[in-house]
Design a protein around this motif. Structure first.
Motif, PDB file in Angstrom:
ATOM      1  N   PHE A 137      13.127 -12.440 -20.507  1.00 35.86           N
ATOM      2  CA  PHE A 137      12.669 -11.820 -19.216  1.00 35.86           C
ATOM      3  C   PHE A 137      13.934 -11.992 -18.595  1.00 35.86           C
ATOM      4  CE2 PHE A 137      11.603 -13.715 -15.113  1.00 35.86           C
ATOM      5  CZ  PHE A 137      10.644 -12.441 -14.775  1.00 35.86           C
ATOM      6  N   PHE A 138      14.796 -12.647 -18.424  1.00 36.20           N
ATOM      7  CA  PHE A 138      15.583 -12.638 -18.074  1.00 36.20           C
ATOM      8  C   PHE A 138      16.890 -12.204 -18.174  1.00 36.20           C
ATOM      9  CE2 PHE A 138      19.818 -14.606 -17.040  1.00 36.20           C
ATOM     10  CZ  PHE A 138      20.010 -14.266 -15.728  1.00 36.20           C
ATOM     11  N   PRO A 139      17.423 -11.898 -19.453  1.00 29.17           N
ATOM     12  CA  PRO A 139      18.169 -10.713 -19.598  1.00 29.17           C
ATOM     13  C   PRO A 139      17.962  -9.127 -19.883  1.00 29.17           C
ATOM     14  CG  PRO A 139      17.176 -11.626 -21.548  1.00 29.17           C
ATOM     15  CD  PRO A 139      16.791 -12.055 -20.530  1.00 29.17           C
ATOM     16  N   GLY A 140      16.144  -9.111 -19.375  1.00 22.41           N
ATOM     17  CA  GLY A 140      16.147  -7.769 -19.445  1.00 22.41           C
ATOM     18  C   GLY A 140      15.868  -7.686 -18.159  1.00 22.41           C
ATOM     19  N   ILE A 141      15.987  -8.284 -16.867  1.00 19.15           N
ATOM     20  CA  ILE A 141      16.070  -7.916 -15.501  1.00 19.15           C
ATOM     21  C   ILE A 141      17.376  -7.478 -14.971  1.00 19.15           C
ATOM     22  CG2 ILE A 141      15.838  -9.078 -13.253  1.00 19.15           C
ATOM     23  CD1 ILE A 141      12.431  -8.147 -13.910  1.00 19.15           C
ATOM     24  N   VAL A 142      17.981  -8.499 -15.776  1.00 15.87           N
ATOM     25  CA  VAL A 142      19.568  -8.175 -15.594  1.00 15.87           C
ATOM     26  C   VAL A 142      19.957  -6.750 -16.386  1.00 15.87           C
ATOM     27  CG1 VAL A 142      22.292  -8.384 -16.446  1.00 15.87           C
ATOM     28  CG2 VAL A 142      20.269 -10.479 -15.779  1.00 15.87           C
ATOM     29  N   LEU A 143      19.508  -6.224 -17.446  1.00 13.37           N
ATOM     30  CA  LEU A 143      19.553  -5.106 -17.830  1.00 13.37           C
ATOM     31  C   LEU A 143      19.017  -3.827 -17.024  1.00 13.37           C
ATOM     32  CD1 LEU A 143      20.907  -2.970 -19.519  1.00 13.37           C
ATOM     33  CD2 LEU A 143      18.195  -3.372 -21.040  1.00 13.37           C
ATOM     34  N   PRO A 365      24.637 -16.916 -11.632  1.00 12.59           N
ATOM     35  CA  PRO A 365      24.311 -15.274 -10.556  1.00 12.59           C
ATOM     36  C   PRO A 365      25.722 -14.956 -11.401  1.00 12.59           C
ATOM     37  CG  PRO A 365      24.349 -16.391  -9.104  1.00 12.59           C
ATOM     38  CD  PRO A 365      24.441 -18.034 -10.763  1.00 12.59           C
ATOM     39  N   LEU A 366      26.630 -15.648 -10.732  1.00 14.29           N
ATOM     40  CA  LEU A 366      28.740 -14.680 -10.832  1.00 14.29           C
ATOM     41  C   LEU A 366      28.430 -14.415 -12.215  1.00 14.29           C
ATOM     42  CD1 LEU A 366      29.482 -16.155  -6.907  1.00 14.29           C
ATOM     43  CD2 LEU A 366      28.496 -13.651  -7.596  1.00 14.29           C
ATOM     44  N   PHE A 367      28.514 -15.423 -12.749  1.00 14.57           N
ATOM     45  CA  PHE A 367      28.202 -15.269 -14.526  1.00 14.57           C
ATOM     46  C   PHE A 367      28.370 -13.804 -14.665  1.00 14.57           C
ATOM     47  CE2 PHE A 367      27.341 -15.165 -18.552  1.00 14.57           C
ATOM     48  CZ  PHE A 367      28.635 -15.098 -19.354  1.00 14.57           C
ATOM     49  N   TRP A 368      26.856 -13.645 -14.442  1.00 13.39           N
ATOM     50  CA  TRP A 368      26.321 -12.515 -15.050  1.00 13.39           C
ATOM     51  C   TRP A 368      26.786 -11.111 -14.736  1.00 13.39           C
ATOM     52  CZ3 TRP A 368      24.324 -12.036 -19.356  1.00 13.39           C
ATOM     53  CH2 TRP A 368      23.775 -13.081 -20.560  1.00 13.39           C
ATOM     54  N   THR A 369      27.805 -10.976 -13.557  1.00 10.45           N
ATOM     55  CA  THR A 369      28.518 -10.096 -12.866  1.00 10.45           C
ATOM     56  C   THR A 369      29.516  -9.807 -13.734  1.00 10.45           C
ATOM     57  OG1 THR A 369      30.187 -10.772 -11.705  1.00 10.45           O
ATOM     58  CG2 THR A 369      28.314 -10.184 -11.097  1.00 10.45           C
ATOM     59  N   ILE A 370      30.630 -10.821 -14.721  1.00  9.27           N
ATOM     60  CA  ILE A 370      30.686 -10.150 -15.660  1.00  9.27           C
ATOM     61  C   ILE A 370      30.966  -9.390 -17.078  1.00  9.27           C
ATOM     62  CG2 ILE A 370      32.916 -11.357 -17.053  1.00  9.27           C
ATOM     63  CD1 ILE A 370      33.042 -13.190 -15.062  1.00  9.27           C
ATOM     64  N   PRO A 371      29.575  -9.651 -17.442  1.00  3.91           N
ATOM     65  CA  PRO A 371      29.196  -8.967 -18.884  1.00  3.91           C
ATOM     66  C   PRO A 371      29.177  -7.713 -18.562  1.00  3.91           C
ATOM     67  CG  PRO A 371      28.284 -10.893 -18.184  1.00  3.91           C
ATOM     68  CD  PRO A 371      29.143 -10.707 -17.554  1.00  3.91           C
ATOM     69  N   THR A 372      27.681  -7.694 -17.222  1.00  2.00           N
ATOM     70  CA  THR A 372      27.518  -6.032 -16.637  1.00  2.00           C
ATOM     71  C   THR A 372      29.126  -5.121 -16.491  1.00  2.00           C
ATOM     72  OG1 THR A 372      27.051  -6.551 -14.560  1.00  2.00           O
ATOM     73  CG2 THR A 372      25.567  -7.465 -16.426  1.00  2.00           C
ATOM     74  N   SER A 373      30.065  -5.854 -15.984  1.00  2.00           N
ATOM     75  CA  SER A 373      31.239  -4.922 -15.914  1.00  2.00           C
ATOM     76  C   SER A 373      31.554  -4.612 -16.771  1.00  2.00           C
ATOM     77  CB  SER A 373      31.923  -5.316 -14.768  1.00  2.00           C
ATOM     78  OG  SER A 373      31.141  -5.428 -13.402  1.00  2.00           O
ATOM     79  N   ILE A 384      24.314  -8.284 -23.581  1.00  2.00           N
ATOM     80  CA  ILE A 384      23.358  -9.224 -22.240  1.00  2.00           C
ATOM     81  C   ILE A 384      22.455 -10.007 -23.402  1.00  2.00           C
ATOM     82  CG2 ILE A 384      22.107  -9.234 -20.520  1.00  2.00           C
ATOM     83  CD1 ILE A 384      23.168  -6.568 -19.207  1.00  2.00           C
ATOM     84  N   ALA A 385      21.801  -9.756 -24.283  1.00  2.13           N
ATOM     85  CA  ALA A 385      20.503 -10.512 -24.277  1.00  2.13           C
ATOM     86  C   ALA A 385      21.116 -11.539 -25.650  1.00  2.13           C
ATOM     87  CB  ALA A 385      19.369  -9.658 -25.391  1.00  2.13           C
ATOM     88  N   VAL A 386      22.532 -11.178 -26.441  1.00  2.00           N
ATOM     89  CA  VAL A 386      23.397 -11.596 -27.370  1.00  2.00           C
ATOM     90  C   VAL A 386      23.968 -12.734 -26.726  1.00  2.00           C
ATOM     91  CG1 VAL A 386      25.497 -11.859 -28.020  1.00  2.00           C
ATOM     92  CG2 VAL A 386      23.631 -10.178 -29.451  1.00  2.00           C
TER      93      VAL A 386
END
Length: 445
Positions: A137-143, A365-373, A384-386
């Motif tokens: 759910f959460f990594p799916g939303i981030v993706l 939340p700001l952590f997730w801007t790093i792998p998505t960048s 993201i899921a890993v």
């Protein structure tokens, strides 16, 4: 050479200062998808952590020790770990709508089933399956958000979405306390049983609504004109070309993927100390009424809600991610240590816990801007899921370890020191492993 440089400069300026048309379209996109996803995450998180409130009565009624409770709370993340990557890869194949509908309806049913557990084994099994079905759910939303928003906008958007964690605490504390206080023995059920049943219903309803509210990608959004669909695709596509050429298999061989996973492990461990143990911490100050505990636990989340938005906007404005995350982690670590010195004062303890919650929830939340960048679109789904699945082992480690420590010593202190040290080490690892030049930001990228 001058012509190329001038053209690049104009493109860079356009990215930093989007046109009125771009702003208008993204305002429309945000109004459509973010409030709905926000509400979904409020109830996702509530169903995940309401065990912290239920435990105030459930442990006594079922004869569970702190070690049993902590292990059961943490086992959720074992199921999550095992099924998260397949869920995110499936999302890419069948789309967000079908994936999110499946996840939310099933986890709602499982969450309601907690009302009928009677033994530690049933508790462990139910928590495992809740994690397994919520996985993705959460990594799916981030993706999903990477399909709609370019990197420069994700700090604010992901922070806005993840502020649902804080809002869940604001709503969940008083609601859970009220249910447990006022519905106890209604129709022969304890208050904690009604808690699980009532708080599961919205997840099932929202899961069905996903099919009608969301579009899998901008090209599928009937509520956008063709011009608007093309504009969103252009904004997102323009940044994909700057990413690292990582397929999922190449991503799995990237050591930075595992460095980010370890960093997220420490953040998740800190978060779930608050999520699963905050009601118990408040009760340790001789507060016995579940409703009063619920109201008091709301205070750290109220402060954090405002702080998350302010810090997220500052990070977007400065285009800086690493230090914002690292400083949040260090603040949370200091808070975990400080709370062990304020056993006699509830107001001081709530102040310290508010600072701790603010630190960890601004970092997440700001952590997730790093792998998505850092990850390209081809490696993002699995990557993201890993990161999330490995990182969320921290969600297993901290509640289970704290439960064991409390059962053995009668105090949470040594467990809090351990995870405070982990947060500091995680902050150092983040700064060392992810130099700024690897991140695809519009400035300096």
């Amino acid at each position: 050479m001058t012509t190329i440089s001038t053209s690049a400069a104009r493109q860079r300026t356009a990215e930093i200062h989007p046109s009125d048309e771009v702003r208008s379209v993204y305002a429309k996109v945000t109004r459509r998808i973010i409030p709905f996803l926000f509400i979904c995450y409020v109830f996702a998180y509530l169903d995940r952590v309401n065990i912290g409130f239920a435990a105030l009565q459930m442990k006594h009624d079922l004869g569970f020790s702190d070690a049993v409770y902590g292990l059961g709370a943490g086992i959720f993340f074992i199921g999550y770990f095992l099924f998260e990557v397949p869920s995110n890869l499936l999302l890419e194949k069948i789309g967000a709508r079908k994936t999110m509908m499946r996840i939310m309806v099933v986890w709602g049913v499982i969450s309601a089933s907690f009302a009928f557990i009677t033994s530690p084994t049933q508790f462990y099994v139910a928590r495992f399956f809740l994690g397994a079905f919520e996985a993705g759910f959460f990594p799916g939303i981030v993706l999903y958000l990477t399909y709609w928003y370019p990197p420069a906008m994700r700090g604010k958007i992901i922070t806005l979405f993840m502020s649902a964690i804080a809002v869940s605490g604001i709503i969940g504390g008083p609601l859970s306390g009220w249910i447990m206080t006022n519905l106890s023995d209604t129709s022969g059920l304890h208050g904690w049983q009604w808690l699980f049943i009532i708080e599961a219903v919205p997840s099932v309803i929202l899961g069905v609504l996903v099919l009608f509210v969301l579009a899998d990608k901008p090209a599928d959004a009937s509520w956008l004109s063709v011009r608007e669909q093309e504009l969103v695709a252009r904004e997102v596509g323009a940044t994909d070309t700057h990413g690292h050429d990582h397929s999922f298999l190449k991503t799995l061989r990237d050591p930075r993927l595992y460095a980010l996973s370890v960093v997220y492990f420490t953040i998740a461990a800190g978060l779930y100390i608050i999520s699963f143990w905050l009601p118990e911490m408040v009760r340790s100050y001789h507060v016995t009424n579940p409703l009063h505990i619920g109201i008091l636990t709301m205070i750290p989340y109220l402060i954090t809600t405002v702080g998350m938005v302010v810090v997220g906007r500052h990070s977007d404005k400065t285009r800086e991610r690493r230090w914002h995350v690292a400083l949040g982690m260090i603040v949370a670590a200091m808070g975990l240590v400080a709370v062990t010195f304020v056993h006699s004062s509830l107001p001081v303890a709530l102040t310290v816990l508010s600072i701790t919650t603010l630190g960890v929830l601004t970092a997440m939340p700001l952590f997730w801007t790093i792998p998505t960048s850092y990850l390209s679109s081809s490696g993002a789904a699995g990557g993201i899921a890993v990161i999330n699945s490995i990182g969320l082992i921290g969600g297993f480690a901290s509640p289970s370890m704290l439960g064991l420590v409390k059962t053995t010593t009668g105090s949470l202190d040594y467990g809090l020191y351990t995870f405070a040290a982990a947060l500091v080490l995680g902050a150092v690892l983040l700064l060392a492993a992810m130099p700024q030049h690897l991140l695809r930001e519009e400035i300096g990228g």
